[in-house]
Motif scaffolding. Structure first.
Motif, PDB file in Angstrom:
ATOM      1  N   ARG A   1       1.292  14.960 -19.792  1.00 27.60           N
ATOM      2  CA  ARG A   1       1.330  14.800 -18.331  1.00 27.60           C
ATOM      3  C   ARG A   1       0.740  13.452 -17.920  1.00 27.60           C
ATOM      4  O   ARG A   1       1.253  12.758 -17.045  1.00 27.60           O
TER       5      ARG A   1
ATOM      6  N   PRO B   1       1.821  -1.198  -9.154  1.00 25.86           N
ATOM      7  CA  PRO B   1       2.096  -2.605  -8.869  1.00 25.86           C
ATOM      8  C   PRO B   1       1.895  -2.869  -7.384  1.00 25.86           C
ATOM      9  O   PRO B   1       1.834  -1.947  -6.595  1.00 25.86           O
ATOM     10  N   GLY B   2       1.796  -4.118  -6.993  1.00 26.78           N
ATOM     11  CA  GLY B   2       1.652  -4.416  -5.567  1.00 26.78           C
ATOM     12  C   GLY B   2       0.202  -4.534  -5.198  1.00 26.78           C
ATOM     13  O   GLY B   2      -0.176  -5.370  -4.391  1.00 26.78           O
ATOM     14  N   ARG B   3      -0.633  -3.709  -5.818  1.00 25.59           N
ATOM     15  CA  ARG B   3      -2.047  -3.757  -5.514  1.00 25.59           C
ATOM     16  C   ARG B   3      -2.599  -5.154  -5.833  1.00 25.59           C
ATOM     17  O   ARG B   3      -3.502  -5.653  -5.202  1.00 25.59           O
TER      18      ARG B   3
ATOM     19  N   ASP C   1      -7.228  10.221 -12.021  1.00 24.38           N
ATOM     20  CA  ASP C   1      -6.345   9.999 -10.869  1.00 24.38           C
ATOM     21  C   ASP C   1      -6.520   8.585 -10.336  1.00 24.38           C
ATOM     22  O   ASP C   1      -5.550   7.876 -10.064  1.00 24.38           O
TER      23      ASP C   1
ATOM     24  N   LEU D   1      -9.656   2.819   1.890  1.00 26.36           N
ATOM     25  CA  LEU D   1      -8.747   3.226   2.963  1.00 26.36           C
ATOM     26  C   LEU D   1      -8.937   2.337   4.181  1.00 26.36           C
ATOM     27  O   LEU D   1      -7.976   1.929   4.836  1.00 26.36           O
TER      28      LEU D   1
ATOM     29  N   ILE E   1      -5.003   6.036 -12.721  1.00 29.58           N
ATOM     30  CA  ILE E   1      -3.542   5.966 -12.669  1.00 29.58           C
ATOM     31  C   ILE E   1      -3.096   5.268 -11.379  1.00 29.58           C
ATOM     32  O   ILE E   1      -2.197   4.436 -11.392  1.00 29.58           O
ATOM     33  N   ALA E   2      -3.794   5.568 -10.293  1.00 30.26           N
ATOM     34  CA  ALA E   2      -3.435   4.898  -9.027  1.00 30.26           C
ATOM     35  C   ALA E   2      -3.644   3.394  -9.148  1.00 30.26           C
ATOM     36  O   ALA E   2      -2.910   2.604  -8.563  1.00 30.26           O
TER      37      ALA E   2
ATOM     38  N   ASP F   1       0.814  -1.217   0.000  1.00 27.07           N
ATOM     39  CA  ASP F   1       0.000   0.000   0.000  1.00 27.07           C
ATOM     40  C   ASP F   1       0.848   1.267   0.000  1.00 27.07           C
ATOM     41  O   ASP F   1       0.403   2.313  -0.443  1.00 27.07           O
TER      42      ASP F   1
ATOM     43  N   ALA G   1      -7.183  -0.821   3.647  1.00 25.50           N
ATOM     44  CA  ALA G   1      -5.725  -0.650   3.732  1.00 25.50           C
ATOM     45  C   ALA G   1      -5.291  -0.547   5.196  1.00 25.50           C
ATOM     46  O   ALA G   1      -4.254  -1.098   5.588  1.00 25.50           O
TER      47      ALA G   1
ATOM     48  N   ARG H   1     -13.804   5.142  -1.815  1.00 30.15           N
ATOM     49  CA  ARG H   1     -12.460   5.505  -1.354  1.00 30.15           C
ATOM     50  C   ARG H   1     -12.337   5.209   0.149  1.00 30.15           C
ATOM     51  O   ARG H   1     -11.321   4.710   0.608  1.00 30.15           O
TER      52      ARG H   1
ATOM     53  N   GLN I   1     -10.839  13.260 -11.401  1.00 28.15           N
ATOM     54  CA  GLN I   1     -10.846  12.290 -10.307  1.00 28.15           C
ATOM     55  C   GLN I   1     -10.734  10.871 -10.847  1.00 28.15           C
ATOM     56  O   GLN I   1      -9.989  10.043 -10.338  1.00 28.15           O
TER      57      GLN I   1
ATOM     58  N   ARG J   1       2.662  10.406 -15.975  1.00 30.16           N
ATOM     59  CA  ARG J   1       2.173   9.784 -14.735  1.00 30.16           C
ATOM     60  C   ARG J   1       1.997   8.280 -14.907  1.00 30.16           C
ATOM     61  O   ARG J   1       2.305   7.499 -14.027  1.00 30.16           O
TER      62      ARG J   1
ATOM     63  N   GLY K   1      -6.230  12.079  -4.234  1.00 30.52           N
ATOM     64  CA  GLY K   1      -6.221  11.461  -5.546  1.00 30.52           C
ATOM     65  C   GLY K   1      -5.108  11.900  -6.453  1.00 30.52           C
ATOM     66  O   GLY K   1      -5.025  11.500  -7.598  1.00 30.52           O
TER      67      GLY K   1
ATOM     68  N   LYS L   1       5.346   6.546 -14.911  1.00 33.56           N
ATOM     69  CA  LYS L   1       5.907   6.430 -13.567  1.00 33.56           C
ATOM     70  C   LYS L   1       5.299   5.238 -12.833  1.00 33.56           C
ATOM     71  O   LYS L   1       5.973   4.500 -12.118  1.00 33.56           O
ATOM     72  N   MET L   2       3.991   5.043 -13.020  1.00 31.99           N
ATOM     73  CA  MET L   2       3.309   3.954 -12.332  1.00 31.99           C
ATOM     74  C   MET L   2       3.702   2.586 -12.875  1.00 31.99           C
ATOM     75  O   MET L   2       3.799   1.622 -12.135  1.00 31.99           O
TER      76      MET L   2
END
Lengths: 324, 570
Positions: free
Chosen positions: B304, B563-565, B555, B16, B558-559, A258, B19, B12, B552, B308, A321, B311-312
């Motif tokens: 942009r 990886p890892g998720r 965003d 959270l 992209i999130a 996470d 997580a 969201r 939104q 992004r 976000g 990078k992900m």
């Protein structure tokens, strides 16, 4: 070159390290240079201490593995400090070359004339002295470098200097240790870019492999309190407990994928110290840790913060976000 | 550009919460689906009414739910709990509730916020229960009083001030019932075994009392008295897997329902179609122009977006050296060469780029009739994302699925002609559509993507088969990560198949397919248009198309590439 052996004596492990372990450890006489300074606040992990002491007392080759910030090198240094053993730390980063380690021909001035002469590298220099050589980031070392070390890992292994036609035998009080983030299996977490897969023959030559995990919360708390004694008040202790708990959550969050950044014990200490400077726990947290994290991870860290402190961490509006 | 909608905010908040539960328990397999936490395929649930999420929950009151379930996961030995769980529903409810209240008290002092969230949650539930009038009935008040007494005693917190007087007489009345049990519960919170014995006794006593109370309060002629309705609200739905989840120590999951294996009645009419071939070229050009205008209207900063995404998606590859370079680091092995031929300059080595994008991203679009209204925005979304992903170095595919006809078509008629044999399986002709294959570039596929705007191609949808097809195509590509995004606005729907096999036949198949390909490492995400697809997909995103493509969503998208998720819930 004559370097004499330092007088040795035996110390009780129980008295020296404050651990409930029987037995004695080999120590050198005080006074040698390059002995690390002892940190009275340091808390020893019993298993790792035993492993390191085996390295010093019985001349075993010890590899300590653990995540960053667990204090692997510090652990070795602190053991050495109590044994008065001089230490040399070498970081096996990508730019260290084989010549740096072994030695190379250099141009020197003798009697006003330029002559080439061999200058020993770090390894020949260290191994002829009573010295503990600590190879940091062992798994980041390139294969050509690691094979220099391979010879040394043999019992009483010498170092052959090819172009000198010389074999250097290690000093009887020379010791070798290494620290690594991974165990030679490469990086699966994504955190340790640049680590290498270790050759198994390499790994096989380490006699003792110790694993250093993060400290127990109470131990970590004691270390922080010892480093930042101002916090040793009832309120301060509560704060430190919550800080250590938050650090643990970030570590778990990291392990679960996470978070991409975690709080090492070093960061917790920094946070406690910064709190004394800024007199604001939240600001100190922001400056010591939060700003190191990706913006998209701020909301989750704010949730962790709420769990540990019961107060909300104010986030910049952009953070929601945002991933840039 | 819009702000987060309530649905997204809730989504969201659940994310959270999950997580945080992962961090509290140090268990990466915890994840959320819709409103519930799961551990792998097991649902983490409790019968306790105060942690059941409801429609009015605000993000902050959901914290208590996730924290409570995390503590239960940490402190309840499941086998021990399940073995003691009584059969009788009321006793069962109370036994489970008491156990949850026990684990809630075990929140360590290092987590004051967790304790605070649990308290807020319980008090909020208490107030809600009271304000909805449930305390007006004798039965409702009894349940409420027991909960208040136990909670207050275990935590050392006062009961809800508002109802303190109200419960006083009931409290005095049930004092003999509770006897010394409350004391035992308080003393043995740290010992599940001892606590469980006392809790079981208490739960059974309450069960008996309620049984005695029920005939008195309900008239057989009208079983729907308000009191019983109130109480029914507390008892879990018999279809609720959280109930079955605790039975005999076995977790039941949504997928476990026994169904006959998936069948296809007739595949002779199934087609894999290149979209560019289905629409006349002049019309396609016209549609593309329309799409380009739509995209331009958004003014999205593509570079942009690309940066992004890059990078992900970039992942480290092992460090490699390129030798024989004319600049870089000196290659020690070539020094002799320099001495032999001083003109030689290729003495350097350079480290190869250590991060590379090695991902394959597939968009699978549900082209069922209900998606027509959203076609404009959908086309913009897919076009922009595919283009940006391609520029960030990923391989992309844009696929779609629908059926050839409405209401079953030829297979359905054949089925009727054969006298409607039972369980015929899928009764329609599927259409698997390729808008952009990984082998073609975005530029080559531009016209075909515009075919999304042709509305008469939208019919019904058989999601499971389409997903299997998309996953197989993705796995055939050489990539390190395989990501598949299914964009849909509802569950699978094919009327003829549903009629002949039962309404959730296609859902079950989709769940099976999801399980198969997730195990093979395909990271599948459901993008729900205006809804959360969490009932079917483990990872979901919510897109609101009425207002167009918003920041939104970008965003969140992209999130979701991070990886890892993918490890969650494995």
């Amino acid at each position: 070159m004559t370097i004499t052996t330092l007088p040795e004596h035996l110390l009780s492990i129980r008295d020296t390290f404050g651990l409930s372990l029987d037995g004695q450890a080999l120590a050198l006489q005080a006074g040698a240079t390059q002995v690390p300074a002892a940190d009275p606040a340091y808390r020893f992990n019993p298993e790792v201490t035993q492993a390191i002491l085996a390295g010093f007392t019985h001349n075993r080759r010890v590899l300590v593995q653990g995540r960053h910030g667990t204090g692997k090198s510090t652990h070795i240094e602190q053991v050495a400090a109590r044994l008065n053993w001089p230490c040399l730390r070498v970081n096996l980063d990508g730019h260290l070359s084989r010549l740096d380690l072994v030695g190379k021909d250099t141009i020197q001035i003798q009697d006003g004339l330029q002559v080439t002469g061999f200058q020993e590298g770090l390894i020949p220099w260290a191994m002829q002295r009573p010295m503990a050589l600590i190879l940091d980031e062992y798994d980041a070392g390139r294969p050509d470098i690691l094979f220099v070390v391979q010879q040394l890992l043999e019992p009483d292994g010498g170092l052959t200097l090819m172009d000198q036609n010389r074999v250097i035998r290690p000093h009887p009080q020379f010791r070798i240790f290494a620290t690594a983030n991974t165990l030679g299996l490469g990086d699966t977490s994504g955190l340790y870019h640049g680590t290498q897969l270790l050759n198994h023959a390499q790994l096989d030559r380490w006699n003792v492999v110790a694993r250093l995990d993060y400290l127990l919360a109470e131990q970590e708390m004691e270390i922080v309190l010892a480093r930042v004694p101002d916090k040793n008040t009832p309120t301060g202790r509560e704060q430190v407990q919550a800080m250590v708990a938050l650090a643990a959550l970030t570590r778990h969050g990291f392990a679960c994928g996470d978070l991409s950044t975690l709080m090492s014990p070093r960061t917790v200490i920094t946070w406690a110290q910064n709190h004394a400077i800024f007199h604001d726990l939240e600001l100190a947290f922001r400056l010591s840790f939060l700003n190191k994290c990706d913006l998209s991870e701020h909301p989750l860290i704010a949730e962790y913060y709420q769990r540990c402190f019961g107060t909300e961490l104010t986030l910049e509006p952009l953070a929601a976000g945002q991933t840039a | 550009m819009t702000t987060a909608t309530p649905l997204r905010r809730l989504h969201r908040a659940h994310e959270l919460g999950a997580a945080v539960a992962r961090a509290l328990t140090d268990d990466p397999s915890i994840h959320h689906r819709q409103q519930t936490l799961y551990r792998g395929e097991q649902r983490l649930a409790s019968l306790a009414p105060h942690i059941r999420p409801d429609a009015h929950d605000q993000a902050h009151s959901l914290r208590g739910v996730a924290d409570s379930l995390a503590l239960r996961r940490l402190h309840t030995r499941r086998a021990l709990h399940a073995n003691r769980l009584p059969e009788e529903p009321v006793a069962r409810l109370f036994f489970d509730w008491l156990e949850l209240l026990r684990t809630e008290t075990l929140a360590g002092s290092q987590w004051p916020g967790v304790r605070q969230n649990l308290r807020t949650r319980f008090e909020r539930w208490s107030a809600g229960y009271h304000h909805h009038g449930h305390t007006r009935s004798e039965l409702g008040l009894l349940v409420y009083t027991v909960a208040q007494m136990v909670w207050s005693r275990l935590n050392g917190w006062p009961v809800l001030e508002e109802t303190e007087d109200l419960i006083e007489s009931t409290r005095a009345g049930i004092a003999p019932l509770m006897g010394g049990l409350l004391q035992t519960l308080k003393r043995s919170v740290a010992d599940q075994d001892r606590y469980g014995l006392a809790a079981l006794e208490l739960a059974e006593r309450i069960g008996l009392t309620i049984k005695e109370l029920r005939p008195a309060t309900s008239r057989p002629s009208n079983a729907e008295t308000p009191e019983l309705q109130d109480f029914a609200l507390l008892l879990p739905d018999s279809n609720d897997p959280s109930d079955g989840g605790l039975r005999h120590g076995q977790e039941r999951t949504a997928q476990d329902a026994q169904h006959s294996p998936y069948r296809i009645f007739d595949r002779s009419g199934d087609k894999e179609e290149q979209m560019a071939d289905l629409v006349r070229a002049p019309l396609l050009r016209q549609l593309r122009e329309q799409l380009d205008q739509n995209i331009a209207a958004y003014g999205l900063p593509l570079p942009r977006l690309v940066a992004r995404m890059r990078k992900m998606l970039r992942q480290p590859v092992r460090e490699q050296w390129q030798y024989g370079q004319t600049d870089g680091l000196v290659d020690g092995r070539r020094l002799a060469q320099l001495i032999c031929s001083p003109q030689e300059r290729r003495l350097f080595k350079q480290v190869d780029e250590p991060l590379r994008n090695q991902c394959a991203v597939t968009f699978l679009l549900d082209c069922s009739g209900s998606m027509k209204d959203q076609a404009q925005t959908l086309a913009v979304m897919v076009d922009v994302l595919a283009r940006a992903l391609e520029r960030s170095g990923a391989q992309t595919e844009v696929l779609g699925f629908s059926t050839q006809t409405w209401n079953g078509g030829r297979p359905y008629r054949r089925w009727l002609a054969r006298g409607k044999p039972a369980q015929p399986g899928r009764l329609n002709e599927t259409s698997h559509r390729i808008f952009k294959a990984a082998s073609s570039t975005w530029r080559q596929a531009r016209p075909a993507i515009a075919a999304l705007l042709k509305q008469d191609l939208y019919r019904e949808g058989v999601d499971g088969e389409a997903l299997a097809w998309a996953c197989q195509r993705s796995l055939a590509l050489t990539a390190k990560r395989h990501l598949v995004y299914v964009i849909s606005d509802a569950s699978p729907m094919d009327s003829a198949t549903a009629l002949a096999n039962g309404p959730d036949y296609l859902d079950q198949h989709l769940l099976q397919v999801l399980r198969v390909y997730e195990r093979q490492g395909v990271e599948i995400t459901g993008i729900g248009l205006g809804l959360d697809l969490g009932a079917l997909y483990r990872h979901t995103l919510v897109a609101h198309m009425e207002k167009g493509l918003d920041q939104q969503f970008l965003d969140d998208f992209i999130a979701s590439l991070a990886p890892g998720r993918a490890r969650h819930g494995r």
